[in-house]
Design an enzyme around this catalytic site. Structure first.
Site, short mmCIF file in Angstrom:
data_model
loop_
_atom_site.label_atom_id
_atom_site.label_comp_id
_atom_site.label_asym_id
_atom_site.label_seq_id
_atom_site.Cartn_x
_atom_site.Cartn_y
_atom_site.Cartn_z
N TRP A 10 -14.81 -6.86 -16.16
CA TRP A 10 -14.39 -5.59 -16.84
C TRP A 10 -13.59 -5.81 -18.04
O TRP A 10 -13.49 -4.92 -18.89
CB TRP A 10 -13.79 -4.17 -16.09
CG TRP A 10 -14.94 -3.81 -14.97
CD1 TRP A 10 -16.20 -4.00 -15.07
CD2 TRP A 10 -14.43 -2.89 -13.76
NE1 TRP A 10 -16.49 -3.19 -14.01
CE2 TRP A 10 -15.88 -2.74 -13.41
CE3 TRP A 10 -13.34 -2.31 -13.74
CZ2 TRP A 10 -15.69 -1.76 -12.19
CZ3 TRP A 10 -13.08 -1.48 -12.51
CH2 TRP A 10 -14.25 -1.18 -11.70
N LYS A 11 -12.97 -6.77 -17.98
CA LYS A 11 -11.86 -7.15 -19.10
C LYS A 11 -10.90 -6.04 -19.31
O LYS A 11 -10.58 -5.47 -18.33
CB LYS A 11 -12.78 -7.54 -20.36
CG LYS A 11 -13.62 -8.71 -20.21
CD LYS A 11 -14.31 -9.18 -21.38
CE LYS A 11 -15.13 -10.31 -21.02
NZ LYS A 11 -15.43 -11.07 -22.02
N HIS A 95 -10.08 -17.91 -18.30
CA HIS A 95 -11.21 -17.54 -19.24
C HIS A 95 -10.87 -17.88 -20.44
O HIS A 95 -9.73 -17.91 -20.93
CB HIS A 95 -11.36 -15.88 -19.16
CG HIS A 95 -12.32 -15.11 -19.62
ND1 HIS A 95 -12.62 -15.06 -21.02
CD2 HIS A 95 -13.58 -14.78 -19.04
CE1 HIS A 95 -13.64 -14.44 -21.40
NE2 HIS A 95 -14.42 -14.19 -20.18
N GLU A 97 -11.14 -16.21 -23.33
CA GLU A 97 -10.11 -15.51 -23.95
C GLU A 97 -8.69 -15.72 -23.82
O GLU A 97 -7.93 -15.41 -24.57
CB GLU A 97 -10.37 -13.90 -23.51
CG GLU A 97 -11.79 -13.67 -24.28
CD GLU A 97 -12.48 -12.62 -23.69
OE1 GLU A 97 -11.99 -11.85 -22.73
OE2 GLU A 97 -13.70 -12.36 -23.73
N SER A 213 -23.21 -13.00 -22.54
CA SER A 213 -24.45 -11.98 -22.80
C SER A 213 -25.43 -11.87 -21.75
O SER A 213 -26.78 -12.21 -22.14
CB SER A 213 -25.15 -12.64 -24.20
OG SER A 213 -24.07 -12.37 -24.97
N GLY A 234 -19.69 -9.87 -18.64
CA GLY A 234 -18.82 -8.76 -19.29
C GLY A 234 -19.23 -7.66 -19.50
O GLY A 234 -19.36 -6.47 -18.69
N GLY A 235 -19.82 -7.18 -20.85
CA GLY A 235 -20.25 -6.10 -21.20
C GLY A 235 -21.28 -5.36 -20.23
O GLY A 235 -21.40 -4.19 -20.10
O1 LIG Z 1 -16.34 -12.93 -18.18
C1 LIG Z 1 -17.46 -12.68 -18.86
C2 LIG Z 1 -17.87 -13.28 -20.16
O2 LIG Z 1 -16.70 -13.40 -20.97
C3 LIG Z 1 -19.24 -12.64 -20.49
O3 LIG Z 1 -18.89 -11.42 -21.40
P1 LIG Z 1 -20.31 -10.90 -21.84
O4 LIG Z 1 -21.18 -10.90 -20.82
O5 LIG Z 1 -20.03 -9.54 -22.34
O6 LIG Z 1 -20.82 -11.69 -22.88
#
Ligand SMILES: O=C[C@H](O)COP(=O)(O)O
Length: 252
Positions: A10-11, A95, A97, A213, A234-235
């Site tokens: 979920w970040k 990660h 990020e 993605s 993620g998203g």
């Molecule tokens: O931890 C998940 C990833 O950074 C992928 O993010 P995303 O699915 O939004 O591209």
């Protein structure tokens, strides 16, 4: 036989109410049995509530980061001991990020991986190349180094417990992805790096996720690849319906 693992990261999204209502919506719908593991990677703030909500269900809860020390003067950090005490089972380590914005290195990733294993948490170790590295044909070198350094000094048995997430940095949140074959090729490189560093048996036991993605529309193609054992999403993991579709895609 490697059990597929679909993890939603979920970040820095959701409030506590949104987090709990997501779990209430998905928990009865995640398939039971050993076919796929469904994991929610939440901000620390909601971990306690989510672990309680997930009790007795098939959903597992993960943190997104942690410190490598068990306790001490580390303002704002979370210890592996505290995560384990809450009932958290997984933790994302390194990660991109965090490597990019918070100064994480292969060395700090390695310290955290050891700490996670020592405290009975399963680390999801992220590796992956930047666009620049990819364009200069360094992808294999980068992921091999990240695996070798990140998992350094683990025993074969400890390494077999780790989940590796291959996330090309340029594919994260951009809508761009490598083809499933390209992603699989790099996951194969990661598996070879594990075989060289540990053993063939260890390499065959480690689950390797693809991330970047991933959506309900492309999960099945990714999951059909020989060296891809799951996804870190993620998203597309933020909505319950989409997360369930991803889990379903990992279950086929
Ligand atoms: O931890 C998940 C990833 O950074 C992928 O993010 P995303 O699915 O939004 O591209």
């Amino acid at each position: 036989m490697r059990t597929p693992i679909i993890a939603g990261n979920w970040k820095m999204n959701k409030t506590k109410e949104e987090a709990v209502s997501f779990l209430q919506e998905v928990k009865g719908k995640v398939p039971s049995g050993e076919k796929v593991e469904a994991v929610v990677c939440s901000p620390d703030l909601f971990l306690d509530a989510l672990v309680q909500e997930a009790e007795g269900t098939e959903v597992k809860i993960s943190a997104q980061n942690m410190h490598f020390e068990e306790k001490g003067a580390f303002t704002g950090e979370t210890s592996p001991k505290a995560l384990k005490d809450l009932g958290v089972e997984y933790v994302i380590i390194g990660h991109s990020e965090r490597r990019d914005m918070f100064g994480e290195t292969d060395a700090s990733v390695n310290q955290k991986v050891h700490a996670a294993i020592d405290h009975g948490l399963t680390p999801i170790v992220c590796v992956g190349e930047t666009l620049e590295e990819r364009e200069s044909n360094k992808t294999s070198d980068v992921v091999t180094r990240q695996v070798k350094e990140g998992l350094k000094d683990l025993t074969k048995e400890q390494a077999a417990l780790v989940v590796v997430a291959y996330e090309p940095v340029w594919a994260i949140g951009t809508g761009k992805t490598p083809t499933a074959e390209e992603a699989n090729e790099t996951c194969g490189v990661i598996r070879e790096a594990l075989a060289t560093a540990f053993s063939r048996e260890t390499a065959e036991a480690v689950r390797i996720q693809y991330g970047g993605s991933v959506k309900p529309a492309n999960i099945k193609e990714m999951m059909s690849q020989s060296d891809i054992d799951g996804a870190l999403v993620g998203g597309a993991s933020l909505e319950a319906e989409s997360f369930l579709q991803l889990v379903e895609g990992g279950n086929e």
